[in-house]
Every structure is written in structure tokens, then in C-alpha cells.
Motif scaffolding. Structure first.
Motif, PDB file in Angstrom:
ATOM      1  N   THR A   1       0.846  -1.202   0.000  1.00 31.44           N
ATOM      2  CA  THR A   1       0.000   0.000   0.000  1.00 31.44           C
ATOM      3  C   THR A   1       0.875   1.244   0.000  1.00 31.44           C
ATOM      4  O   THR A   1       1.866   1.330   0.715  1.00 31.44           O
ATOM      5  CB  THR A   1      -0.907   0.035   1.238  1.00 31.44           C
ATOM      6  OG1 THR A   1      -0.104  -0.273   2.366  1.00 31.44           O
ATOM      7  CG2 THR A   1      -2.042  -0.952   1.122  1.00 31.44           C
ATOM      8  N   ARG A   2       0.454   2.172  -0.804  1.00 31.79           N
ATOM      9  CA  ARG A   2       1.214   3.406  -0.897  1.00 31.79           C
ATOM     10  C   ARG A   2       0.645   4.409   0.094  1.00 31.79           C
ATOM     11  O   ARG A   2      -0.556   4.498   0.269  1.00 31.79           O
ATOM     12  CB  ARG A   2       1.067   4.005  -2.294  1.00 31.79           C
ATOM     13  CG  ARG A   2       1.829   3.252  -3.346  1.00 31.79           C
ATOM     14  CD  ARG A   2       1.262   3.596  -4.696  1.00 31.79           C
ATOM     15  NE  ARG A   2       2.072   2.981  -5.734  1.00 31.79           N
ATOM     16  CZ  ARG A   2       3.071   3.603  -6.359  1.00 31.79           C
ATOM     17  NH1 ARG A   2       3.369   4.850  -6.065  1.00 31.79           N
ATOM     18  NH2 ARG A   2       3.761   2.979  -7.276  1.00 31.79           N
ATOM     19  N   THR A   3       1.553   5.156   0.725  1.00 23.51           N
ATOM     20  CA  THR A   3       1.051   6.253   1.539  1.00 23.51           C
ATOM     21  C   THR A   3       1.024   7.493   0.655  1.00 23.51           C
ATOM     22  O   THR A   3       1.760   7.595  -0.328  1.00 23.51           O
ATOM     23  CB  THR A   3       1.953   6.509   2.750  1.00 23.51           C
ATOM     24  OG1 THR A   3       3.283   6.670   2.254  1.00 23.51           O
ATOM     25  CG2 THR A   3       1.888   5.367   3.724  1.00 23.51           C
ATOM     26  N   TYR A   4       0.165   8.406   1.004  1.00 22.12           N
ATOM     27  CA  TYR A   4       0.055   9.608   0.179  1.00 22.12           C
ATOM     28  C   TYR A   4      -0.469  10.731   1.049  1.00 22.12           C
ATOM     29  O   TYR A   4      -1.017  10.499   2.133  1.00 22.12           O
ATOM     30  CB  TYR A   4      -0.897   9.359  -0.998  1.00 22.12           C
ATOM     31  CG  TYR A   4      -2.276   8.966  -0.557  1.00 22.12           C
ATOM     32  CD1 TYR A   4      -2.612   7.629  -0.369  1.00 22.12           C
ATOM     33  CD2 TYR A   4      -3.249   9.935  -0.300  1.00 22.12           C
ATOM     34  CE1 TYR A   4      -3.858   7.271   0.065  1.00 22.12           C
ATOM     35  CE2 TYR A   4      -4.509   9.576   0.138  1.00 22.12           C
ATOM     36  CZ  TYR A   4      -4.803   8.232   0.316  1.00 22.12           C
ATOM     37  OH  TYR A   4      -6.051   7.876   0.752  1.00 22.12           O
ATOM     38  N   ASP A   5      -0.310  11.931   0.601  1.00 18.01           N
ATOM     39  CA  ASP A   5      -0.912  13.048   1.317  1.00 18.01           C
ATOM     40  C   ASP A   5      -1.663  13.932   0.319  1.00 18.01           C
ATOM     41  O   ASP A   5      -1.788  13.595  -0.861  1.00 18.01           O
ATOM     42  CB  ASP A   5       0.136  13.849   2.090  1.00 18.01           C
ATOM     43  CG  ASP A   5       1.276  14.273   1.199  1.00 18.01           C
ATOM     44  OD1 ASP A   5       1.050  14.361  -0.028  1.00 18.01           O
ATOM     45  OD2 ASP A   5       2.389  14.500   1.702  1.00 18.01           O
TER      46      ASP A   5
ATOM     47  N   CYS B   1      -4.912   4.452  -5.220  1.00 19.47           N
ATOM     48  CA  CYS B   1      -5.551   4.100  -6.487  1.00 19.47           C
ATOM     49  C   CYS B   1      -7.022   4.485  -6.477  1.00 19.47           C
ATOM     50  O   CYS B   1      -7.527   5.084  -7.427  1.00 19.47           O
ATOM     51  CB  CYS B   1      -5.418   2.596  -6.722  1.00 19.47           C
ATOM     52  SG  CYS B   1      -6.469   2.007  -8.044  1.00 19.47           S
ATOM     53  N   LEU B   2      -7.696   4.159  -5.365  1.00 18.15           N
ATOM     54  CA  LEU B   2      -9.115   4.493  -5.286  1.00 18.15           C
ATOM     55  C   LEU B   2      -9.338   5.996  -5.346  1.00 18.15           C
ATOM     56  O   LEU B   2     -10.300   6.466  -5.944  1.00 18.15           O
ATOM     57  CB  LEU B   2      -9.696   3.964  -3.974  1.00 18.15           C
ATOM     58  CG  LEU B   2     -10.373   2.606  -4.054  1.00 18.15           C
ATOM     59  CD1 LEU B   2     -10.883   2.190  -2.699  1.00 18.15           C
ATOM     60  CD2 LEU B   2     -11.519   2.652  -5.052  1.00 18.15           C
TER      61      LEU B   2
ATOM     62  N   GLN C   1       2.568   0.483 -12.107  1.00 23.33           N
ATOM     63  CA  GLN C   1       1.926  -0.796 -12.389  1.00 23.33           C
ATOM     64  C   GLN C   1       1.002  -1.280 -11.266  1.00 23.33           C
ATOM     65  O   GLN C   1      -0.110  -1.728 -11.526  1.00 23.33           O
ATOM     66  CB  GLN C   1       2.992  -1.853 -12.643  1.00 23.33           C
ATOM     67  CG  GLN C   1       2.390  -3.066 -13.313  1.00 23.33           C
ATOM     68  CD  GLN C   1       3.428  -4.135 -13.526  1.00 23.33           C
ATOM     69  OE1 GLN C   1       4.470  -4.169 -12.871  1.00 23.33           O
ATOM     70  NE2 GLN C   1       3.166  -5.018 -14.463  1.00 23.33           N
ATOM     71  N   ASP C   2       1.479  -1.156 -10.010  1.00 21.70           N
ATOM     72  CA  ASP C   2       0.641  -1.681  -8.931  1.00 21.70           C
ATOM     73  C   ASP C   2      -0.679  -0.911  -8.839  1.00 21.70           C
ATOM     74  O   ASP C   2      -1.743  -1.488  -8.618  1.00 21.70           O
ATOM     75  CB  ASP C   2       1.379  -1.645  -7.585  1.00 21.70           C
ATOM     76  CG  ASP C   2       1.861  -0.254  -7.230  1.00 21.70           C
ATOM     77  OD1 ASP C   2       2.206   0.497  -8.170  1.00 21.70           O
ATOM     78  OD2 ASP C   2       1.882   0.102  -6.041  1.00 21.70           O
ATOM     79  N   VAL C   3      -0.584   0.410  -9.042  1.00 27.92           N
ATOM     80  CA  VAL C   3      -1.809   1.214  -8.996  1.00 27.92           C
ATOM     81  C   VAL C   3      -2.736   0.808 -10.141  1.00 27.92           C
ATOM     82  O   VAL C   3      -3.940   0.655  -9.973  1.00 27.92           O
ATOM     83  CB  VAL C   3      -1.463   2.713  -9.092  1.00 27.92           C
ATOM     84  CG1 VAL C   3      -2.736   3.546  -9.165  1.00 27.92           C
ATOM     85  CG2 VAL C   3      -0.616   3.141  -7.920  1.00 27.92           C
TER      86      VAL C   3
END
Lengths: 477, 398
Positions: free
Chosen positions: A2-6, A99-100, A280-282
């Protein structure tokens, strides 16, 4: 994984999505995103997404229901919640994956474009929506706080008004005639038709139009009619009716374009996501999510799936028509893209399906018709060559406002006692009687005089009445 | 076209429970609806068989939002998930009227006919008894009885018998007096002078009678399990016992249940056996009453226990047993707070059969009540009659 993001990441992706949006030619209102948590999201959902909304217990009920479903894992949260306003307002649930969020943002722009361009939304005044809802909420609160009115009374009127809120005109493109125009029309209709052989025909008796009749023409806007013609209502009661009516006017375009709108947003989120060059994962997660969204819902209609299917089919038929299809389309030939943009402007669900739901699509979507028989729901029609059109007809009746019976006021002085006479435009589908009884009770409360509804039950003409003695069902001869 | 992002703020989220008032209001409406439909709810089998701390789903009407909607003969279109559907295939169960696709958005079909809500049996019982409008004072009077369990210590006194003498306390008193007289002198100075106990130094433990408020109650469930009691009758009986048990529970802290089943002989049985085990044979009501009196004698003395006895039967007693049954019923009335007799006659066609109601009609007791239960709808009214009678014994005779 899972990617973290802000928020900066979101803004970055949003900027890229907006480039694509412009490239594809979507024309949107400016957009606002609010990041919220799931509890807030449930709250927004209960109030139709509105940042401010008048209080009523039914929203508490909606919240409890949503929360129960959510807590038990029966439904997830919707990824997106968009409000038709200018600027367009949308919520992003902070617990969602990157991604969502990207998918949601792309999807939201699809809705945004649709709100701005589809004809049904032209009368919703998007620039005023948020303020209008706030103002209505303030008005309702002021009535609740008014010691001479209070919560109980306000609730009683709102309960009744909610019961009737969808009993109104459906097609905003048809202008409602003013009383003067209705009068002119009644006079014109009373004139004998123009007859070139007047001299040799027997003279037609001119019948005098009854201009005293109220309403002159059958009236579909129940709440407005009651507001304007029931002199026994207090000002605040009339105002509550106006509030409920205005609110339903705002939501009807969304009810009327559910399939188109979701299909459109889904179509464009896919185009955008495919062109974004995602990691790619996204991208893989996107494929999974997208397929979940457009999965047909067994035993139900998934508007995302059906809408997307039709939009795709339109584009295909215009860009690369099969040889058998070349004759059916209009001229001059349009490109698929142009046709899409034209349709998103001029259609609503009923016309959209009528024009573009083909036999192949009915088959492809696996549509079938079912009806209750005894205790079970039985499949009555399958998409064979003979029956697919009947399935389509049934579908046309159930989409949008088709699920709401058409009921019109024909006389406000029935029996010369100021009673209300309504007619149900029966199209083969009977009213659910328990609901009819309780709704008539609400109508009686608002009209403060007996109300009579003419309908058909099991093939017999019936009059459902509600007065001080309660409900009565009488067969008519 | 531009875009704005409003970041998440936790404090906003905490403040934004906007639906709180509307939820509260909805909750009130639910309670209201339950109260209005209590008779129906009480008759629901599912509720009666639940154990008391469980949460049950109570079906209620009345807070549904009604609109004009389509009902029966409304065909619907749906998509098949996978594979083909065939004509005539059953794809679901139809609701009472018309297909429903679940409650939901405006313009949707009516959902399930019932709206269900979660509620604990406790809460339900509370609402039920609120409905009876029992005054609190009355409850309190019934709740407690004073019982002496011997004595207990309570402080000290200057006079008493020798066995209650408290040596430590007395010694302290002496030292105190000594200090008061001689001041703080060292032991060396005072050692040679004797300083004896005085009568005023002595302290005795005080003992008082130990009176506690007891709130014990026992519910004696007596049921006829003869061959003529079928499943329906047993169900009605069980419902009645359920109500009685919960009613008694609202008033006493400690409630016990006794199950006595009888045909011509009576036995004390477990709950399971009581409700589910069928027996056969004739009926002698007196045996059940005799057994109840015996159990009361042994374990539940009327001075310590509030006794509620309730007997369910279909009224078909051996005729020769009637005088005896009546006599024992009279005795039961003397020891019980309330003795109820419920005659269960699900089918009205049984005329000509004997009824104990006649036998008990002239029973001379204020705390006796006989009710007749024909259908499950009768449960709540008869139960109410029973309790209201308890409130006003003078109004009893029907």
C-alpha cells in the motif's frame, strides 16, 4: 504494497487528471474535494451529501441504516459522492488507497461534466445549490425553534410533505403553463376545429369551457397545488411545502439520469485512467476496482454496468459500425465521440434506453423480466427475438421517475365540498395499497379535507378515500 | 476549471456528528412504535423463546416512510449475474405485496414490509411495563420485606454483658483517663503507682438485630402436561410464563423459577423438560397444587419469599378431583402474592367440555385471578388484566 500519500499527492494526480479531462473535451465546473473520514462520509450520505440540510428524523433513520449495513460489512462506502453544484463538491474518504482516490477523482470529473451539460440539470441552479440548502435548513430550524410551532408540528408537516415529494412533474424540458396560458388553452380547445367544408357540414355546437374549474388542467405538482390552494394552511406550513418541493426538484434530475450519469462517469474514468500512465501496482488495483464497479448485480440493475455498456455501444456503432448497422443511424455521419457528447446533452435515462438499448445489448447484459406469482418471483420474459422488446418496455417503465406512479389532481372541489379528487394514471401496474392508504392519510392531513384517489385495483376501477373516518376503498361502477 | 482540496481535519470530524439529533428523534419514534405495537410483539414466538440478555430484532411498523408506490402486478427487469435464466425459473421470494428491491432511494420500491430494530429483551420488558403504568410506590412496597437474620455489631456501648466486653477498647479508655489525670509523665514516674480500671473505662460491643430488606421472589410455573395439552397450548402457556417471569424480575432482585408439570401426578422438572417434554394421561389439578405447596414448604417460606404461582391448563380436569383442587388452590392463595390460573382454549369448538373457570369462580381470595386465553392476541390483554388486578385487589371480581 500500500502506498502512503498526502494531499499534495492527490493534488498532483488531480492536476494530471484535469489535463486529460481537457484533452478529452469534457467541460466541467470547477471542482472541490473534501477529504473526510468514514464516519463523516456516512453522515454526508444520510443527508444526500449536502453540507447543510434541514433536520428530520428520517435522516437519522437513514444514517442508522447505513451505519448498520456498513458495520456488518454488507455494503462498503461508495467511492464517490458528488454534489451537483458550482463549484462541484465531492468527498474523498481518507481511508481509501491511492488508487481508489485517483479513480474517484477521475470518476467525479465525469459526473461534473454531466451535471454541467445534461439538459435535465439546466434548471437546478448549481451556483446556488449549497446556499439554497443552507437557507432552507435555517428556515426549518427557525420554525422548530419557534415556540408557537415546535418540533412536533414541523415533523408532522414534513412527514406528510416527504410522502408526496415525488408527486410532481417529471420532465423539466416541458414548461409548466401559467394559469393564464392554461386558460387560453382551454378556450382554444373549446373552439370547434377548423373545417374547410364548414358550409356543407352541420354547424358544430360551441361548448362553453368551464373556466371556473380548479385546476384547469390536471395538476401533477401536488405539494405546490396544496400550497397555493389550501387557504387553511399557515404561512410556515406553506413554506415547508415549498422547501420540500424545491428539494425534490433538485434531486429529480439525478433520479432521471442515474444510468446515463453513472455510465458516463465510468466511461470517462476508464479513459482517463488508461491514459494516465499509472505505476503498475496502482494500475492493477484499478483494473480490479473497475471490474467490481461494473460487475452486473444479479437480480438487479447495476447502473454503472448498464450505462457503460450503452455508452460503449454508441461509440462503437458510430466509429466502427458492423455492416448490418450502417443503415439505422442518422445523417450526417458523426464520429463516435461527437455522438457521445450530443447524447449526454439531450437525453435522460428513458430516452437514452429507448434510443440506444439494442437487442444485442439486452442479451449481452442478460436482462430478463420477472414478476411475483404466489410467493415467488418468477422469470416471465427472457431476451428471445419475440420478447426482448417487451423487456425493454418494462425497463423503460422502471427507470428514473418511472417507478413513481403518476397521480394528478383533477378537481379541488370534488362533490362541491372542497374535497380533493386525484386520478392515478394506471398503466397496468397497481398501487401498493398499504402505501396508498398511508400516503392518502398524509395528503388528507395537508389538504385538511377528504381526499379521493381514483385508481384501478385488480382490473376494477376503485376510489380510495381518506377522511375523518379513515381509509375507504370503494369500487366504482 | 480549477480544483481545490480541503484536507482532512480530525477536529472537524469530531464536531461533525450532525445526525445526532435526528438519530435521537428516530430512536424515540422507534420506542413509540414499539409501545404502540406491544401486544403484537409480545405474541411473537421468536421473542418469547429468547434468553433475556440477548438482543432481539423487533419487527415494527409505523415509522416507515410511505409514498405512492407500485404494488402487485408490477413486472421488473433485472440482470442475470452469470449464465442464462429460463422462463418460469424462480428468482426470489416475493414480499407480501409486490416485488421489493430493498428500502432505499427515492423512487425505489417499497422495501421489506417490516422495519426491524435491535432491542434487548430488558429494554423491551421495560417498555412493556411502562405501558402498564404501575406506580413506583406500589412497586417499592412489593419489592421489600424485612427479615431478621440474628444480630450484627454496630458500635460500642458502656453497659453490657461480660461476653461482649471489648478489651482493647476498654484498655484504651483507661490510658486516656490516665493521661488526662497525670499529664504526659514518663513511665518511670508513674510505674509504682497503680492505676486500676474504672467502671467507666469498660466498653461493650453493641449488637443490634440484623434486619435486611429481602427482595426474593419465586415464580412457580405449574403446567398441565396431560395428553390434551398440544404444542399450541404449550406455546401459549410458555408465553404467559415468560411475561410473568419478566414482570416479577422488574420488581425483585432475586428471582427463581420453579417448574412443576403434572398430569395425574406432579413432578418438579427442569425448564427444558417443562416446555418440550410431552406426557400423556389424565389430569388431576390437585396434584400440581399439592406439589407446589410442598415445594413452598421446603424451600420458599412465604415470610422470605414473594411467591407468584401461575397455572396453565386446558381446564379438563377429572371431575372428582375438583373439590380437592379448589381446596388446595385456596391454600395456595394464602401463601402466594398472586396466584393465577390461565385456561387455554385455542379452539372455541370445545363446548360441552369442562372448564375450571366455573370451579374457581367462587374462590374466596383477593389474590386469585383466572383468565382465559384463546389466541395469542389474547396474551397481552389477559396478562394486563392479571396485573391490574394485583394492583387493585378490591376491584378484582370480574
Amino acid at each position: 504494497m500500500t502506498r502512503t500519500y498526502d494531499v499534495e499527492d492527490l493534488a498532483h494526480w488531480d492536476a494530471r487528471i484535469r489535463e486529460k479531462v481537457q484533452e478529452f473535451g469534457l467541460t466541467c465546473f470547477s471542482q472541490e474535494f473534501e477529504v473526510c473520514d468514514h464516519v463523516q462520509m456516512l453522515g454526508y450520505m444520510a443527508y444526500h451529501g449536502m453540507p447543510s440540510h434541514y433536520p428530520h428524523w428520517s435522516y437519522g433513520k437513514a444514517y442508522e441504516r447505513l451505519k448498520t449495513l456498513y458495520d456488518h460489512g454488507m455494503t462498503g462506502l461508495p467511492y464517490e459522492m458528488v454534489i451537483n453544484s458550482d463549484p462541484c463538491l465531492a468527498y474523498l474518504v481518507k481511508e481509501n488507497s491511492l488508487c481508489l482516490q485517483i479513480l474517484t477523482i477521475a470518476h467525479v470529473y465525469g459526473h461534473n461534466d454531466f451535471f454541467r451539460n445534461n439538459f435535465t440539470f439546466q434548471s437546478t441552479h448549481p451556483e446556488l445549490v449549497i446556499r439554497a440548502f443552507k437557507a432552507r435548513a435555517d428556515r426549518v430550524r427557525s420554525y422548530i425553534e419557534d415556540p408557537s410551532i415546535g418540533l412536533e408540528k414541523v415533523d408532522a408537516v414534513l412527514d406528510a410533505a416527504h410522502a408526496l415529494s415525488l408527486q410532481c412533474r417529471r420532465n423539466p424540458a416541458i414548461r409548466k403553463l401559467s394559469p393564464e396560458e392554461q386558460r387560453a388553452r382551454a378556450i382554444a380547445a373549446a373552439e370547434p376545429p377548423a373545417d374547410p367544408f364548414r358550409q356543407i357540414h352541420k354547424r358544430v355546437e360551441r361548448s362553453e369551457p368551464d373556466l371556473e374549474k380548479v385546476p384547469l388542467e390536471p395538476e401533477e405538482d401536488l405539494l405546490l397545488f396544496i400550497r397555493d390552494h389550501n387557504r387553511r394552511l399557515a404561512e410556515w406550513e406553506k413554506d415547508l411545502l415549498t422547501i420540500v418541493h424545491e428539494e425534490s426538484q433538485y434531486f429529480i434530475p439525478q433520479i432521471e439520469t442515474k444510468i446515463m450519469n453513472e455510465g458516463w462517469a465510468t466511461y470517462w474514468h476508464r479513459q482517463i485512467m488508461n491514459s494516465l500512465d499509472l505505476p503498475q501496482d496502482v494500475y492493477l488495483e484499478f483494473l480490479v476496482r473497475h471490474n467490481q464497479v461494473v460487475q452486473p448485480a444479479p437480480g438487479d440493475i447495476n447502473p454503472y454496468c448498464l450505462g457503460l455498456g450503452i455508452w460503449e455501444d454508441i461509440r462503437r456503432r458510430y466509429d466502427e459500425p458492423a455492416s448490418t448497422e450502417s443503415e439505422i443511424d442518422d445523417l450526417p455521419r458523426k464520429s463516435g465521440r461527437d455522438k457521445l457528447f450530443e447524447v449526454r446533452e439531450v437525453d435522460r435515462d428513458v430516452s437514452f434506453l429507448r434510443r440506444f438499448l439494442t437487442k444485442d445489448l439486452v442479451r449481452e447484459m442478460g436482462l430478463f423480466e420477472y414478476a411475483p406469482r404466489d410467493d415467488a418471483l418468477i422469470v416471465t420474459k427472457v431476451p428471445s427475438d419475440e420478447e426482448w422488446e417487451e423487456i425493454k418496455q418494462t425497463l423503460l417503465h422502471q427507470v428514473g421517475m418511472g417507478g413513481v406512479p403518476v397521480i394528478r389532481i383533477v378537481d379541488a372541489d370534488y362533490n362541491h365540498r372542497g374535497e380533493l379528487h386525484l386520478q392515478h394514471d394506471h398503466d397496468g401496474r397497481d398501487l401498493q395499497l398499504e402505501h396508498a392508504e398511508k400516503t392518502l392519510a398524509h395528503l388528507y392531513r395537508l389538504w385538511t379535507r377528504p381526499a379521493h384517489l381514483e385508481t384501478v385495483v385488480d382490473g376494477e376501477s376503485c376510489m380510495l378515500s381518506y377522511d375523518s373516518d379513515g381509509f375507504r376503498l370503494k369500487e366504482m361502477d | 476549471m480549477s480544483a481545490v482540496f480541503r484536507p482532512y481535519s480530525a477536529s472537524d470530524s469530531l464536531r461533525s456528528d450532525r445526525s445526532a439529533t435526528d438519530r435521537l428523534r428516530h430512536r424515540q419514534k422507534v420506542r413509540q412504535a414499539i409501545r404502540e405495537n406491544i401486544a403484537d410483539i409480545v405474541a411473537e414466538e421468536a421473542i418469547i423463546t429468547q434468553d433475556p440478555d440477548r438482543v432481539v430484532k423487533v419487527p415494527i411498523r409505523g415509522i416507515k416512510e410511505y409514498r405512492f408506490v407500485y404494488g402487485k402486478n408490477t413486472p421488473q427487469v433485472a440482470a442475470a449475474g452469470e449464465g442464462e435464466v429460463e422462463k418460469g425459473q424462480v428468482v426470489g421470494k416475493s414480499q407480501a405485496e409486490g416485488p421489493g428491491s430493498g428500502a432505499g432511494d427515492a423512487g425505489d420500491r417499497p422495501g421489506v414490509d417490516y422495519y426491524e430494530t435491535d432491542i434487548t429483551i430488558e429494554e423491551l420488558v421495560e417498555i412493556m411495563f411502562e405501558d402498564l403504568h404501575l406506580p413506583d410506590l406500589e412497586r417499592k412496597k412489593l419489592r421489600e420485606s424485612l427479615v431478621v437474620h440474628g444480630t450484627r455489631r454496630l458500635g460500642y456501648r458502656r453497659a453490657g454483658i461480660r461476653v461482649h466486653l471489648d478489651k482493647r477498647k476498654s484498655a484504651r479508655q483507661r490510658i486516656r483517663r490516665k493521661v488526662a489525670i497525670h499529664g504526659q509523665q514518663s513511665d518511670a514516674e508513674t510505674a509504682e503507682r497503680r492505676f486500676p480500671f474504672h467502671r467507666d473505662d469498660l466498653r461493650y460491643r453493641r449488637r443490634v438485630p440484623d434486619v435486611t430488606a429481602e427482595s426474593n421472589a419465586v415464580v412457580m410455573c405449574i403446567m398441565d402436561t396431560s395428553g390434551s395439552m398440544d404444542a399450541m397450548k404449550k406455546y401459549l402457556a410458555r408465553s404467559f410464563f415468560f411475561l410473568l417471569y419478566h414482570f416479577v424480575r422488574t420488581r425483585y432482585r432475586n428471582v427463581e423459577l420453579v417448574f412443576i408439570s403434572h398430569h395425574t401426578e406432579a413432578r418438579e422438572v427442569s425448564e427444558q423438560e417443562f416446555f418440550y417434554k410431552g406426557e400423556s394421561g389424565g389430569t388431576m389439578l390437585s396434584s400440581g397444587y399439592g406439589k407446589a405447596l410442598e415445594v413452598i414448604q421446603e424451600r420458599y417460606h412465604p415470610s422470605l419469599w414473594n411467591i407468584y404461582a401461575f397455572h396453565c391448563s386446558d381446564g379438563e380436569n377429572l371431575r372428582t378431583d375438583n373439590p380437592e383442587a379448589r381446596k388446595l388452590a385456596q391454600q395456595l392463595c394464602q401463601v402466594c402474592n398472586l396466584f393465577g390460573y390461565g385456561e387455554i382454549k385455542p379452539r372455541a369448538s370445545l363446548f360441552g367440555h369442562s372448564s375450571m373457570l366455573d370451579v374457581f369462580k367462587d374462590l374466596d381470595a383477593d389474590n386469585f385471578e383466572a383468565v382465559e386465553i384463546k389466541r395469542k392476541e389474547d396474551l397481552w390483554p389477559s396478562f394486563k388484566a392479571l396485573l391490574l388486578h394485583e394492583r387493585n385487589p378490591e376491584e378484582m371480581m370480574p
